[in-house]
Design a protein around this motif. Structure first.
Motif, PDB file in Angstrom:
ATOM      1  N   ASN A 137      -3.958  -1.657  -4.187  1.00  0.00           N
ATOM      2  CA  ASN A 137      -3.455  -0.644  -3.260  1.00  0.00           C
ATOM      3  C   ASN A 137      -4.081   0.714  -3.572  1.00  0.00           C
ATOM      4  O   ASN A 137      -4.812   0.884  -4.552  1.00  0.00           O
ATOM      5  CB  ASN A 137      -1.926  -0.587  -3.275  1.00  0.00           C
ATOM      6  N   LYS A 138      -3.814   1.668  -2.713  1.00  0.00           N
ATOM      7  CA  LYS A 138      -4.457   2.978  -2.846  1.00  0.00           C
ATOM      8  C   LYS A 138      -4.079   3.664  -4.153  1.00  0.00           C
ATOM      9  O   LYS A 138      -4.921   4.298  -4.806  1.00  0.00           O
ATOM     10  CB  LYS A 138      -4.067   3.862  -1.663  1.00  0.00           C
ATOM     11  N   SER A 167       0.815  -1.213   0.000  1.00  0.00           N
ATOM     12  CA  SER A 167       0.000   0.000   0.000  1.00  0.00           C
ATOM     13  C   SER A 167       0.846   1.259   0.000  1.00  0.00           C
ATOM     14  O   SER A 167       0.369   2.333  -0.360  1.00  0.00           O
ATOM     15  CB  SER A 167      -0.925  -0.001   1.231  1.00  0.00           C
ATOM     16  N   THR A 216      -0.355  10.300  -0.244  1.00  0.00           N
ATOM     17  CA  THR A 216      -1.274  10.034  -1.344  1.00  0.00           C
ATOM     18  C   THR A 216      -0.891  10.906  -2.537  1.00  0.00           C
ATOM     19  O   THR A 216      -0.050  11.819  -2.432  1.00  0.00           O
ATOM     20  CB  THR A 216      -2.717  10.339  -0.931  1.00  0.00           C
ATOM     21  N   ARG A 260      -6.299   2.379  -6.876  1.00  0.00           N
ATOM     22  CA  ARG A 260      -7.638   2.962  -6.864  1.00  0.00           C
ATOM     23  C   ARG A 260      -7.635   4.337  -7.519  1.00  0.00           C
ATOM     24  O   ARG A 260      -8.549   4.697  -8.264  1.00  0.00           O
ATOM     25  CB  ARG A 260      -8.153   3.049  -5.425  1.00  0.00           C
ATOM     26  N   GLU A 261      -6.590   5.119  -7.220  1.00  0.00           N
ATOM     27  CA  GLU A 261      -6.485   6.442  -7.827  1.00  0.00           C
ATOM     28  C   GLU A 261      -6.265   6.336  -9.335  1.00  0.00           C
ATOM     29  O   GLU A 261      -6.778   7.147 -10.114  1.00  0.00           O
ATOM     30  CB  GLU A 261      -5.336   7.216  -7.173  1.00  0.00           C
TER      31      GLU A 261
END
Length: 367
Positions: A206-207, A187, A313, A210-211
């Motif tokens: 992982n994040k 992640s 992020t 998603r983005e």
């Protein structure tokens, strides 16, 4: 005659409890299955389960009926095990306490047996080499009487079932712990990564992935102002289906099986969005079918300059760069399309993750 009765009981009463026992994937379902199984062969018994008899993990004790303070005094059993270190599987109360009077005077009897009006007890001990893993305790009242030879045979026949389920539970817990640690590590990677099963269901994302899915769906202009909850892009799923068809064709024909390979797909509108698909299998002779590993890239973006920025992020990395350009909070808000309050919230998160106290220290870190 007794053996026939034993076979009848094991073949009917315990069928469903055994299925639940071997289907248990965590402690609570396992404990529920243990209670149902004991109830099926010895109704109205008091059942206890103890786990983790070592100082590394917290001790666990469970009872089918309330026990004062819920704890378990293992000193009598530890004393017995010191004298009998060969790993016995079945231990009666008479094995631990040499006389009936010694048992009646013991803390174990006063704390666990007397309040429940129990007079007889037997313990099933489960070992990993010389290390004690778990104990299943079964207690009966004076009216029910001591454990008969038939009941003892039943427990001996059920012991391998409990043991197998416990070992499976340990393996699942170990696998789950390793997977959780790996997911925590992945992640933090800047490379968007997804893993799909053969049926194209998402196993892990992982994040950053998603983005990326959100970026693929709405484009770079809207990605920064929309919530990243888009599914795996249809173009990627279709390419996976194509690989599946090729795999099936090669496995059904006389031709050599298709070699696992990589496929690269670009977005039809934004060519700088690229996904690399890889079919992965444990081995050539594996029973399980391949998985799909998907690694995504936004080619126009510069690589993350510093390793510690992977903690941030995509939005936080954007704001951190604007801070380093010397922008004020209002200028950052105007550039990113955010309110000043939201910018401050993001900056607080950035300072916390990178362990810096101020903007000046952040700028120094980024250089």
């Amino acid at each position: 005659m007794k053996r026939a009765a034993t076979e009848t009981i094991l073949g009917s009463a315990v069928e469903k409890p055994l299925l639940r026992l071997h289907a248990a994937s965590s402690i609570e379902p396992f404990w529920a299955a243990v209670q149902h199984l004991i109830e099926a062969v010895m109704p109205s018994s008091l059942v206890g389960l103890t786990l983790q008899h070592h100082p590394v993990s917290p001790f666990i004790a469970k009872w089918s009926r309330p026990i004062p303070d819920g704890s378990f005094d293992s000193k009598p059993i530890e004393t017995y095990l010191i004298k009998h270190p060969r790993g016995r599987r079945f231990v009666r109360d008479s094995d631990v306490f040499p006389t009936r009077g010694a048992m009646l005077r013991s803390d174990f009897y006063r704390k666990y047996m007397a309040p429940q009006k129990r007079s007889h007890a037997i313990g099933l001990f489960f070992w990993q080499r010389q290390r004690l893993l778990a104990i299943i305790v079964i207690m009966r009242t004076a009216k029910q009487g001591d454990f008969t030879s038939v009941q003892t045979k039943l427990l001996r026949r059920l012991y391998p079932q409990f043991e197998t389920a416990l070992r499976r539970l340990r393996l699942l817990e170990r696998e789950r712990a390793a997977r959780t640690a790996l997911e925590s590590f992945l992640s933090r990677l800047p490379l968007p990564t997804m893993l799909l099963r053969w049926n194209l269901r998402l196993v892990y994302q992982n994040k950053a992935a998603r983005e990326f899915c959100n970026l693929w769906a709405v484009g770079p202009e809207l990605a920064s102002v929309t919530k990243a909850d888009e599914p795996v892009p249809a173009e990627i799923l279709e390419r996976c289906r194509q690989l599946k068809r090729e795999w099936r064709h090669s496995s059904q024909s006389d031709a050599p099986r298709m070699v696992l390979r990589q496929e690269v797909i670009h977005h039809s509108k934004w060519s700088f969005l690229r996904a690399t698909l890889s079919m992965r299998q444990l081995s050539v002779g594996s029973v399980a079918r391949p998985h799909f590993l998907i690694e995504c890239e936004e080619l126009r973006r510069p690589a993350t300059p510093l390793p510690h920025l992977v903690r941030l992020t995509q939005r936080e990395q954007q704001l951190a760069r604007l801070v380093c350009d010397g922008r004020s909070n209002q200028e950052i808000a105007d550039e990113a399309g955010l309110s000043v309050a939201m910018v401050k919230k993001h900056l607080h998160s950035i300072f916390h993750k990178l362990e810096v106290p101020s903007r000046s220290r952040l700028i120094a870190l980024m250089r």
